[in-house]
Each structure stands twice: as C-alpha cells, then as structure tokens.
Design a protein around this motif. Structure first.
Motif, PDB file in Angstrom:
ATOM      1  N   ALA A   1       0.844  -1.043   0.020  1.00 42.01           N
ATOM      2  CA  ALA A   1      -0.009  -0.097   0.088  1.00 42.01           C
ATOM      3  C   ALA A   1       0.840   1.371  -0.080  1.00 42.01           C
ATOM      4  N   VAL A   2       2.166   1.183   0.698  1.00 36.66           N
ATOM      5  CA  VAL A   2       2.737   2.470   0.883  1.00 36.66           C
ATOM      6  C   VAL A   2       3.644   2.715  -0.430  1.00 36.66           C
ATOM      7  N   VAL A   3       3.999   1.488  -1.101  1.00 38.69           N
ATOM      8  CA  VAL A   3       4.507   1.754  -2.135  1.00 38.69           C
ATOM      9  C   VAL A   3       3.523   2.279  -3.342  1.00 38.69           C
ATOM     10  N   ASN A   4       2.436   1.809  -3.388  1.00 36.23           N
ATOM     11  CA  ASN A   4       1.262   2.243  -4.359  1.00 36.23           C
ATOM     12  C   ASN A   4       0.732   3.472  -3.954  1.00 36.23           C
ATOM     13  N   LYS A   5       1.358   4.172  -2.896  1.00 39.43           N
ATOM     14  CA  LYS A   5       0.867   5.532  -2.611  1.00 39.43           C
ATOM     15  C   LYS A   5      -0.762   5.424  -2.135  1.00 39.43           C
ATOM     16  N   ILE A   6      -1.119   4.557  -1.475  1.00 44.79           N
ATOM     17  CA  ILE A   6      -2.310   4.362  -1.021  1.00 44.79           C
ATOM     18  C   ILE A   6      -2.423   4.610   0.633  1.00 44.79           C
ATOM     19  N   PRO A   7      -3.258   5.795   0.986  1.00 45.60           N
ATOM     20  CA  PRO A   7      -3.087   5.944   2.302  1.00 45.60           C
ATOM     21  C   PRO A   7      -3.521   4.731   3.312  1.00 45.60           C
ATOM     22  N   VAL A   8      -2.785   4.803   4.516  1.00 52.98           N
ATOM     23  CA  VAL A   8      -3.023   3.625   5.702  1.00 52.98           C
ATOM     24  C   VAL A   8      -3.255   4.336   6.571  1.00 52.98           C
ATOM     25  N   LEU A   9      -4.380   4.158   7.316  1.00 55.82           N
ATOM     26  CA  LEU A   9      -5.028   4.612   8.628  1.00 55.82           C
ATOM     27  C   LEU A   9      -4.870   3.657   9.613  1.00 55.82           C
ATOM     28  N   VAL A  10      -4.053   4.324  10.801  1.00 53.84           N
ATOM     29  CA  VAL A  10      -4.226   3.465  11.999  1.00 53.84           C
ATOM     30  C   VAL A  10      -4.789   4.228  12.907  1.00 53.84           C
ATOM     31  N   ALA A  11      -6.017   3.432  13.581  1.00 55.33           N
ATOM     32  CA  ALA A  11      -6.987   3.911  14.393  1.00 55.33           C
ATOM     33  C   ALA A  11      -6.771   3.631  16.022  1.00 55.33           C
ATOM     34  N   ALA A  12      -7.053   4.468  16.823  1.00 57.09           N
ATOM     35  CA  ALA A  12      -7.085   4.109  18.169  1.00 57.09           C
ATOM     36  C   ALA A  12      -8.145   4.864  18.895  1.00 57.09           C
ATOM     37  N   CYS A  13      -8.428   4.009  19.971  1.00 54.16           N
ATOM     38  CA  CYS A  13      -9.631   4.688  20.906  1.00 54.16           C
ATOM     39  C   CYS A  13      -8.856   5.216  22.279  1.00 54.16           C
ATOM     40  N   HIS A  14      -9.200   6.309  22.709  1.00 57.66           N
ATOM     41  CA  HIS A  14      -8.964   6.341  24.166  1.00 57.66           C
ATOM     42  C   HIS A  14     -10.214   7.037  24.933  1.00 57.66           C
ATOM     43  N   ASP A  15      -9.960   6.739  26.246  1.00 54.48           N
ATOM     44  CA  ASP A  15     -10.991   7.193  27.254  1.00 54.48           C
ATOM     45  C   ASP A  15     -11.189   8.532  27.123  1.00 54.48           C
ATOM     46  N   ASN A  16     -12.308   9.222  27.370  1.00 55.55           N
ATOM     47  CA  ASN A  16     -12.223  10.499  27.790  1.00 55.55           C
ATOM     48  C   ASN A  16     -11.618  10.926  28.966  1.00 55.55           C
ATOM     49  N   PRO A  17     -11.026  12.094  29.347  1.00 56.64           N
ATOM     50  CA  PRO A  17     -10.153  12.331  30.386  1.00 56.64           C
ATOM     51  C   PRO A  17     -10.960  12.112  31.884  1.00 56.64           C
ATOM     52  N   HIS A  18     -12.392  12.759  31.545  1.00 56.12           N
ATOM     53  CA  HIS A  18     -13.351  13.010  32.638  1.00 56.12           C
ATOM     54  C   HIS A  18     -14.906  12.171  32.595  1.00 56.12           C
TER      55      HIS A  18
END
Length: 233
Positions: free
Chosen positions: A94-111
């Motif tokens: 994907a990187v070589v073919n110029k395709i965007p790669v999305l890494v997604a993360a979840c966080h807890d809200n601070p409060h």
C-alpha cells in the motif's frame, strides 16, 4: 523440524521483502519529499457521548470521507479494516502504491460525564496521504479545512462543535518529533510494543487513558484494498 523450517523461511522472506522496499524508496526520488504531511497526518476527534464500539463502526466511512474530501471516490466494499496488524507485504505494498494507510486508536475521555459514564474518542494516524494533498500553502489549507468539514458529521462526532476535529502534520503534536521514512513505516507502527518506553506518537496512541497504564485498546488498520487508487475527480 518442519514447522521450525517454515517459520525460518517466513522470517527470511519478510526480511528480504523489507530490503526490497528499502531499495525501492532509495532508488526513487520522492518528488514531494518535503511536503508538510510526508510523515503522516494526525487526526483527533472530540467525540460526544460515543463508546468504543460505536467509534469503530465508523472507521471505514471515515476513511472513505477522507479520500472523498480530496476528490477520490472509492467503494466501502474496497476498504479493508483489520483489528490485527496486517503482514508487512500488505502494508508496504500500500505504501509503495501511494495508498493511504490509517491506524485508528480509541482513548477514554479524560473525565466522566455527570452520570459518571466514561465515553471514548478517536485518534487517527494517516500515512501516505501527502501524495494526494496540494503542495501550496493556500490550497493545502483549503484541503485540510474541507477534510475537517467532511469528518465533522454528526454521525462521526456526535455533536458538531468548532473543535470536533483537529488535523495536524505528524511531527508537530506536543513534543513528538517523529520522522517516518516510507521504508520504516511498518516498524514504526509496532514501536509501542517493540520499544514500549519510547516517547513517540504511536506509543501515545496506544495508551487508553485508563488509570491502569497496562490496559490498551487495540489498533484498527484501514486501507484501500486494491492496488491503485482512482484518480481524483
């Protein structure tokens, strides 16, 4: 012995592929090597009353909206979402073919809210997106504003506010001065496990914000599954 030999062969093939990718990038002049987003794009969402399960359901649509904001239309059926890290070949192709790669993360809200409920919010690392962004400052600013507009839908953020979506280049968030070469991207997205005490953006994303720092929410990996992205309209 047969299983051990198969494992050794797999490791050798992985290393050979890694060297092939490095040779590919060292042999090709990167025409946009000084683009502000060459190290990736960091997107933070100020979600309103969303739980992790609801956020994850939107990831494919959000990837689709990111591309659509740039005039690139793809079918959701051609977008892959993985909860386990894909193989090096899958990511680096994907990187070589110029395709965007999305890494997604979840966080807890601070409060917690008034009812002591802990909701979640999302962070995205989008790599390879600079290939599809304008280069001039004015056009780039317009493109980012348009992307923020596309990602600020109520379905994505829960409640539309001025700070619902924040977009900035990787390497400019807080004190994380990450430099991510294309040939090193696969190693980089594993550094939260291979170098757990290192301060960098991917390690920040791996944190859940819970009191117990050992608790992590898993990453999701989203990318266009075909070899070539459609031309921007």
């Amino acid at each position: 012995m047969k299983v051990i030999n198969q494992q050794k062969n797999s490791i050798i093939e992985d290393l050979l592929y890694s060297e092939k990718v490095k040779r590919t990038f060292s042999a090709v002049t990167q025409e946009d090597s000084k683009h502000p987003y060459e190290n990736g794009m960091f997107i933070s969402f100020n979600n309103y009353k969303f739980y992790q399960e609801e956020l994850i359901k939107n990831y494919k649509r959000q990837y689709q909206s990111i591309l659509r904001s740039l005039g690139i239309k793809v079918s959701r059926e051609d977008i892959s979402k993985r909860s386990m890290l894909p193989t090096r070949k899958t990511i680096m192709d994907a990187v070589v073919n110029k395709i965007p790669v999305l890494v997604a993360a979840c966080h807890d809200n601070p409060h917690p809210d008034d009812n002591l409920r802990i909701y979640n919010h999302s962070h995205f690392l989008v790599y390879n997106i600079h290939h599809h962004l304008p280069k001039t400052n004015l056009e780039l600013k317009d493109a980012i504003n348009k992307m923020i507009h596309f990602l600020s839908k109520r379905d994505y953020v829960g409640k539309i506010r001025n700070n619902s979506v924040d977009i900035r280049p990787v390497g400019t968030y807080k004190h994380y001065q990450d430099k991510i070469a294309p040939s090193d991207f696969y190693e980089y997205i594993q550094r939260h496990t291979t170098h757990p005490h290192e301060e960098n953006l991917i390690s920040y994303m791996a944190k859940s914000n819970k009191q117990d720092t050992k608790i992590r929410y898993p990453f999701n990996y989203i990318f266009y599954s075909k070899n070539v992205l459609p031309e921007a309209a």
